[in-house]
Write a protein that holds these residues in place. Structure first.
Motif, PDB file in Angstrom:
ATOM      1  N   LEU A  62       0.829  -1.201   0.000  1.00  0.00           N
ATOM      2  CA  LEU A  62       0.000   0.000   0.000  1.00  0.00           C
ATOM      3  C   LEU A  62       0.864   1.251   0.000  1.00  0.00           C
ATOM      4  O   LEU A  62       0.649   2.180  -0.772  1.00  0.00           O
ATOM      5  CB  LEU A  62      -0.939  -0.029   1.207  1.00  0.00           C
ATOM      6  CG  LEU A  62      -1.926   1.133   1.364  1.00  0.00           C
ATOM      7  CD1 LEU A  62      -3.255   0.634   1.926  1.00  0.00           C
ATOM      8  CD2 LEU A  62      -1.367   2.215   2.297  1.00  0.00           C
ATOM      9  N   ILE A  78      -2.427   5.516  -3.413  1.00  0.00           N
ATOM     10  CA  ILE A  78      -3.022   4.475  -2.574  1.00  0.00           C
ATOM     11  C   ILE A  78      -4.434   4.150  -3.030  1.00  0.00           C
ATOM     12  O   ILE A  78      -4.816   2.977  -3.135  1.00  0.00           O
ATOM     13  CB  ILE A  78      -3.014   4.906  -1.095  1.00  0.00           C
ATOM     14  CG1 ILE A  78      -1.576   4.949  -0.568  1.00  0.00           C
ATOM     15  CG2 ILE A  78      -3.853   3.949  -0.243  1.00  0.00           C
ATOM     16  CD1 ILE A  78      -1.452   5.489   0.845  1.00  0.00           C
ATOM     17  N   TYR A  81      -4.402   2.167  -6.167  1.00  0.00           N
ATOM     18  CA  TYR A  81      -4.004   0.796  -5.844  1.00  0.00           C
ATOM     19  C   TYR A  81      -5.179  -0.005  -5.277  1.00  0.00           C
ATOM     20  O   TYR A  81      -5.482  -1.126  -5.742  1.00  0.00           O
ATOM     21  CB  TYR A  81      -2.848   0.835  -4.853  1.00  0.00           C
ATOM     22  CG  TYR A  81      -2.527  -0.466  -4.164  1.00  0.00           C
ATOM     23  CD1 TYR A  81      -1.829  -1.475  -4.824  1.00  0.00           C
ATOM     24  CD2 TYR A  81      -2.916  -0.678  -2.842  1.00  0.00           C
ATOM     25  CE1 TYR A  81      -1.532  -2.671  -4.191  1.00  0.00           C
ATOM     26  CE2 TYR A  81      -2.615  -1.870  -2.189  1.00  0.00           C
ATOM     27  CZ  TYR A  81      -1.928  -2.863  -2.870  1.00  0.00           C
ATOM     28  OH  TYR A  81      -1.637  -4.049  -2.230  1.00  0.00           O
ATOM     29  N   LEU A  82      -5.869   0.548  -4.278  1.00  0.00           N
ATOM     30  CA  LEU A  82      -6.969  -0.186  -3.639  1.00  0.00           C
ATOM     31  C   LEU A  82      -8.148  -0.372  -4.585  1.00  0.00           C
ATOM     32  O   LEU A  82      -8.722  -1.472  -4.665  1.00  0.00           O
ATOM     33  CB  LEU A  82      -7.419   0.563  -2.382  1.00  0.00           C
ATOM     34  CG  LEU A  82      -6.440   0.572  -1.209  1.00  0.00           C
ATOM     35  CD1 LEU A  82      -6.965   1.464  -0.090  1.00  0.00           C
ATOM     36  CD2 LEU A  82      -6.188  -0.845  -0.686  1.00  0.00           C
ATOM     37  N   ARG A  85      -7.457  -2.958  -7.110  1.00  0.00           N
ATOM     38  CA  ARG A  85      -7.483  -4.309  -6.529  1.00  0.00           C
ATOM     39  C   ARG A  85      -8.905  -4.833  -6.403  1.00  0.00           C
ATOM     40  O   ARG A  85      -9.180  -5.986  -6.754  1.00  0.00           O
ATOM     41  CB  ARG A  85      -6.819  -4.298  -5.139  1.00  0.00           C
ATOM     42  CG  ARG A  85      -5.315  -4.116  -5.127  1.00  0.00           C
ATOM     43  CD  ARG A  85      -4.559  -5.394  -5.507  1.00  0.00           C
ATOM     44  NE  ARG A  85      -4.839  -6.518  -4.613  1.00  0.00           N
ATOM     45  CZ  ARG A  85      -4.171  -6.774  -3.503  1.00  0.00           C
ATOM     46  NH1 ARG A  85      -3.171  -5.971  -3.122  1.00  0.00           N
ATOM     47  NH2 ARG A  85      -4.466  -7.830  -2.763  1.00  0.00           N
ATOM     48  N   ILE A  86      -9.821  -4.002  -5.894  1.00  0.00           N
ATOM     49  CA  ILE A  86     -11.188  -4.495  -5.681  1.00  0.00           C
ATOM     50  C   ILE A  86     -12.055  -4.323  -6.928  1.00  0.00           C
ATOM     51  O   ILE A  86     -13.115  -4.932  -7.036  1.00  0.00           O
ATOM     52  CB  ILE A  86     -11.863  -3.801  -4.479  1.00  0.00           C
ATOM     53  CG1 ILE A  86     -12.127  -2.314  -4.759  1.00  0.00           C
ATOM     54  CG2 ILE A  86     -11.034  -3.981  -3.216  1.00  0.00           C
ATOM     55  CD1 ILE A  86     -12.960  -1.642  -3.686  1.00  0.00           C
ATOM     56  N   VAL A 191     -14.909   1.838  -0.378  1.00  0.00           N
ATOM     57  CA  VAL A 191     -13.652   2.267   0.219  1.00  0.00           C
ATOM     58  C   VAL A 191     -13.897   3.586   0.937  1.00  0.00           C
ATOM     59  O   VAL A 191     -14.608   4.455   0.413  1.00  0.00           O
ATOM     60  CB  VAL A 191     -12.542   2.444  -0.836  1.00  0.00           C
ATOM     61  CG1 VAL A 191     -11.268   3.004  -0.199  1.00  0.00           C
ATOM     62  CG2 VAL A 191     -12.242   1.117  -1.540  1.00  0.00           C
ATOM     63  N   ALA A 245      -6.991  -1.271   5.794  1.00  0.00           N
ATOM     64  CA  ALA A 245      -5.968  -1.711   4.845  1.00  0.00           C
ATOM     65  C   ALA A 245      -4.628  -1.066   5.137  1.00  0.00           C
ATOM     66  O   ALA A 245      -3.586  -1.569   4.705  1.00  0.00           O
ATOM     67  CB  ALA A 245      -6.403  -1.391   3.416  1.00  0.00           C
ATOM     68  N   PHE A 255      -7.243   4.035   5.639  1.00  0.00           N
ATOM     69  CA  PHE A 255      -7.962   3.520   4.474  1.00  0.00           C
ATOM     70  C   PHE A 255      -8.730   2.266   4.882  1.00  0.00           C
ATOM     71  O   PHE A 255      -8.138   1.261   5.285  1.00  0.00           O
ATOM     72  CB  PHE A 255      -6.981   3.210   3.339  1.00  0.00           C
ATOM     73  CG  PHE A 255      -6.274   4.433   2.820  1.00  0.00           C
ATOM     74  CD1 PHE A 255      -6.752   5.115   1.714  1.00  0.00           C
ATOM     75  CD2 PHE A 255      -5.147   4.920   3.474  1.00  0.00           C
ATOM     76  CE1 PHE A 255      -6.115   6.259   1.250  1.00  0.00           C
ATOM     77  CE2 PHE A 255      -4.501   6.064   3.015  1.00  0.00           C
ATOM     78  CZ  PHE A 255      -4.987   6.728   1.899  1.00  0.00           C
ATOM     79  N   VAL A 257     -11.588  -0.649   3.800  1.00  0.00           N
ATOM     80  CA  VAL A 257     -12.128  -1.326   2.620  1.00  0.00           C
ATOM     81  C   VAL A 257     -13.222  -2.288   3.061  1.00  0.00           C
ATOM     82  O   VAL A 257     -13.062  -3.016   4.057  1.00  0.00           O
ATOM     83  CB  VAL A 257     -11.020  -2.096   1.867  1.00  0.00           C
ATOM     84  CG1 VAL A 257     -11.584  -2.798   0.634  1.00  0.00           C
ATOM     85  CG2 VAL A 257      -9.885  -1.159   1.474  1.00  0.00           C
ATOM     86  N   ALA A 262     -12.568  -6.650   0.187  1.00  0.00           N
ATOM     87  CA  ALA A 262     -11.175  -6.874   0.571  1.00  0.00           C
ATOM     88  C   ALA A 262     -10.826  -8.354   0.506  1.00  0.00           C
ATOM     89  O   ALA A 262      -9.750  -8.731   0.012  1.00  0.00           O
ATOM     90  CB  ALA A 262     -10.930  -6.329   1.974  1.00  0.00           C
ATOM     91  N   ILE A 267      -6.962  -8.452   0.108  1.00  0.00           N
ATOM     92  CA  ILE A 267      -6.480  -7.360   0.954  1.00  0.00           C
ATOM     93  C   ILE A 267      -6.708  -7.744   2.409  1.00  0.00           C
ATOM     94  O   ILE A 267      -7.850  -7.922   2.838  1.00  0.00           O
ATOM     95  CB  ILE A 267      -7.203  -6.042   0.629  1.00  0.00           C
ATOM     96  CG1 ILE A 267      -6.925  -5.625  -0.810  1.00  0.00           C
ATOM     97  CG2 ILE A 267      -6.788  -4.937   1.596  1.00  0.00           C
ATOM     98  CD1 ILE A 267      -7.760  -4.439  -1.281  1.00  0.00           C
TER      99      ILE A 267
END
Length: 302
Positions: A62, A78, A81-82, A85-86, A191, A245, A255, A257, A262, A267
């Motif tokens: 992260l 960040i 990135y998150l 990912r989701i 998020v 996260a 952060f 999630v 997640a 995550i």
């Protein structure tokens, strides 16, 4: 900062006791020039030479993603990135406390990725500036409201503008952040990025008591008395079905999630103690020295 460390310790201690808080903030903002150069340069090199990077997971991954385009710190990287990912769904972002809109978590998603946004700002001049800024650059994809969000108004403010489930909520109102987030029930962001108060340290699970129209500088001249600790926000998130996260390395944001999203994205939850970072702008004082300045003020354990 190299020049500062060459000043004799006794003189430094005298200056520390005499110079006002704003002077130290200014000094650390100057220091950020070098920090940012290294930080942004590192991100460019990692992107250019991915085969050199050691594998990272969890909090390390992260923080490796941190990058500033329009955000105050590394939130842009960040969040990218998150959300990558989701996987994005509605591509909607809601943000409370945007200033003039040019430096906030929503800006990069709106201006770089074409997202839609509902933005709320309590200061009238800033709200007008933000509305003009986004009208020129994003048209009707962005709606700016001049309003102060409170626990008893948050659901009404959001339910008329976003889907029941949407991608991102950013909360930075320098005061009743915990109570607003606790009251949120009509909609569910996947998020959440929320500012935590690093002056409360990594262990305390506390927030300021709710005060309508709270002003952090009116409450204490240092500005250290506001918001909630990272542990308080992580526990609240857990009760609402979110995992922590991580936090950015500048000690500003936590952060959260959605736990289901997640889990599907691999995550893992990070403990508040592991995620915590001290606030960069207050680094001239230890966390406990910061807390001692406001320890006499009321706190709610949560």
């Amino acid at each position: 900062m190299g020049v500062w460390t060459r000043v004799p310790r006794g003189m430094r201690d005298r200056l520390t006791g005499v110079l006002p808080e704003w002077w130290w903030s200014w000094l650390h903002q100057l220091r950020e020039i070098d920090v940012d150069r290294e930080w942004q340069g590192g991100a460019i090199l990692r992107a250019a030479h991915p085969s050199l990077a050691a594998p990272t997971t969890g909090l390390a991954a992260l923080r490796a993603a941190e990058l500033r385009v329009h955000s105050q710190n590394g939130e842009d990287g960040i969040l990218a990135y998150l959300l990558d990912r989701i996987g994005p769904t509605t591509r909607d972002v809601v943000e409370f406390g945007i200033g003039d809109g040019t430096e906030c978590c929503a800006a990069n998603l709106v201006l770089t990725f074409g997202w839609s946004a509902h933005l709320l700002e309590a200061n009238a001049d800033d709200a007008r500036a933000a509305a003009a800024f986004y009208a020129e650059r994003a048209g009707d994809r962005v709606h700016v409201d001049h309003t102060a969000v409170e626990p008893d108004t948050v659901d009404a403010l959001l339910s008329q503008h976003v889907s029941p489930v949407f991608d991102l909520l950013s909360l930075d109102i320098d005061g009743n952040d915990y109570w607003v987030l606790e009251a949120l029930g009509a909609v569910r962001p996947r998020v959440i990025v929320v500012e935590y108060n690093a002056s409360f340290g990594p262990e305390r699970s506390v927030t300021i008591p709710y005060t309508r129209g709270f002003d952090r500088y009116a409450a204490h001249a240092s500005g250290f008395y506001h918001g909630a600790s990272v542990t308080a926000l992580a526990r609240l998130g857990q009760r609402k079905g979110y995992v922590l996260a991580g936090c950015d390395s500048r000690g500003t944001n936590a952060f959260l999630v959605d736990a289901g999203a997640a889990s599907s994205a691999g995550i893992e939850a990070v403990s508040p103690a592991e995620a915590f970072a001290p606030l960069f702008e207050r680094a001239h004082l230890s966390v406990e020295e910061q807390f001692r300045q406001i320890a006499h003020l009321p706190l709610a354990e949560v």
